[in-house]
Design a protein around this motif. Sequence first.
Motif, short mmCIF file in Angstrom:
data_model
loop_
_atom_site.label_atom_id
_atom_site.label_comp_id
_atom_site.label_asym_id
_atom_site.label_seq_id
_atom_site.Cartn_x
_atom_site.Cartn_y
_atom_site.Cartn_z
N THR A 194 35.11 -7.88 63.69
CA THR A 194 34.83 -6.97 64.25
C THR A 194 34.09 -7.11 65.47
N SER A 378 27.49 6.56 56.95
CA SER A 378 28.36 7.76 56.84
C SER A 378 27.49 8.91 57.49
N LEU A 405 30.90 2.91 63.55
CA LEU A 405 32.35 3.30 63.34
C LEU A 405 33.34 2.02 63.35
N PRO A 406 33.28 1.22 64.22
CA PRO A 406 34.19 -0.19 63.90
C PRO A 406 33.85 -0.84 62.71
N TRP A 408 32.54 0.47 59.76
CA TRP A 408 33.07 1.38 58.91
C TRP A 408 34.60 1.33 58.52
N THR A 409 35.26 1.21 59.68
CA THR A 409 36.75 0.89 59.79
C THR A 409 37.03 -0.54 58.94
N VAL A 412 36.59 -0.16 55.31
CA VAL A 412 37.99 0.46 54.82
C VAL A 412 39.02 -0.50 54.58
N VAL A 413 39.30 -1.32 55.48
CA VAL A 413 40.14 -2.36 55.30
C VAL A 413 39.84 -3.53 54.25
#
Length: 434
Positions: A194, A378, A405-406, A408-409, A412-413
């Motif tokens: 990231t 979050s 935010l990146p 956190w993404t 999720v992945v």
Amino acid sequence: MSASAIGLTGIVALLILLMLRIPVAFAMFLVGFLGIWQLNGWNAAMSLLSSETFTLASNPELVVVPLFILMGNVASHTGMSRQLYDAAYAAIGQVRGGLASATVIGCGGFAALSGSSVASALTMGKVSLAQMDRFNYNPRLSTGCVAAGGTLGILIPPSTGFVIYAILTEQSIGRLFLAGVLPGILLLTAFVTTITLICWLRPEYGPGGPSTTFAEKTQAMVRALPILLTIMLTIGGIYAGFFSPVEASGVGAGIAILYGVVTRRLDLKTFWNACQDSIVTTATVMLILIAAHLVNPFLALSHIPSAVGDFLNAMDLGVTGTLLVILAIYLVLGCFLEGFAMLVLTLPIFFPVILDLGIDPIWFGVLAVLTLEMGLISPPVGINVFIVKSVAPNVDLGEIFRGVLPFWTAMVVTLILLVAFPQISLFLPDTMIN
């Protein structure tokens, strides 16, 4: 009032108390005790309070909590965490985003010592944020990578989150520790990727630092050997079957103390401060666990877990669908509840459902802990974000949240990959522990 109605009232009351910032343990003590009193009488509540307190406090497996915490505190006080960061910085600090990647790697290494996300974010924030600011890193990237990197502390073993999950669900601490190794490495890789993508799209976010010579790189790596050897001996010893997690915690704490004494970085005052910090953290964890053993029978008496199980079965979503619903609930709750509070509140409700569906409890433990990590960054609670804010008071809180935010993404992945491929979590425990 019916048992289910009393159970729902207790859950609502617990959520309100937590939102009012009442300490997690005291909120659960109050709700659990009063709930059992209402459902089973005063004598049952008093008896359970005394018996569960003694039974849990005398559990030998819980020795891992104070010893691993002591190991992390001693490592922090003796500068072992700084040495790992310096080694990562010497290796990749000269490339774009290298300082941020070194910070994440340092967080991962310190996480393997401390088992605490808050300690990782606080320690690495103090070490790295000034350096990244000196080389004109964008505050959004620098604070975001520290807040996100700190979350590795609850996934990479030894993890306090895994210990609490193991105690609450009666699972093997050793299997959970092994199950967290590959997912922890996967998440660490996702964070570094990231950072690389961010700096490729926005080169000004992470300019490269000064180059280091081969000799400087070698010296930094040599200085990082103590922390690397400590990690290898503790986690590697469990992996190889040389000792149990309880024994590994003693070995790790002993090595950290011995290193501090030999290098003369650990005097009596420093050791006393590390012990004090360890006692406070251990007491907090123990109180939460004891309180959880009051809430669990209260929820069982109220029949809430069985009602939730019947409801999820009636939805006929299948195994994967039900698992995704539970993880989605965790994601939402993570925005409002502290991580450990979420575990102790939800496991008595969801764990019976997991067992009925035939889902591997070790695999589910990894998924639950990773989802819990996501709650640490979050909004609106995001405790790691507030920890970083305390270290970087000049950075706006909204900037830090946008910075995570990146990452956190990326989490999720990683969660999607772990759901799709359970072998990532189960390979080590299935091959190394029968």
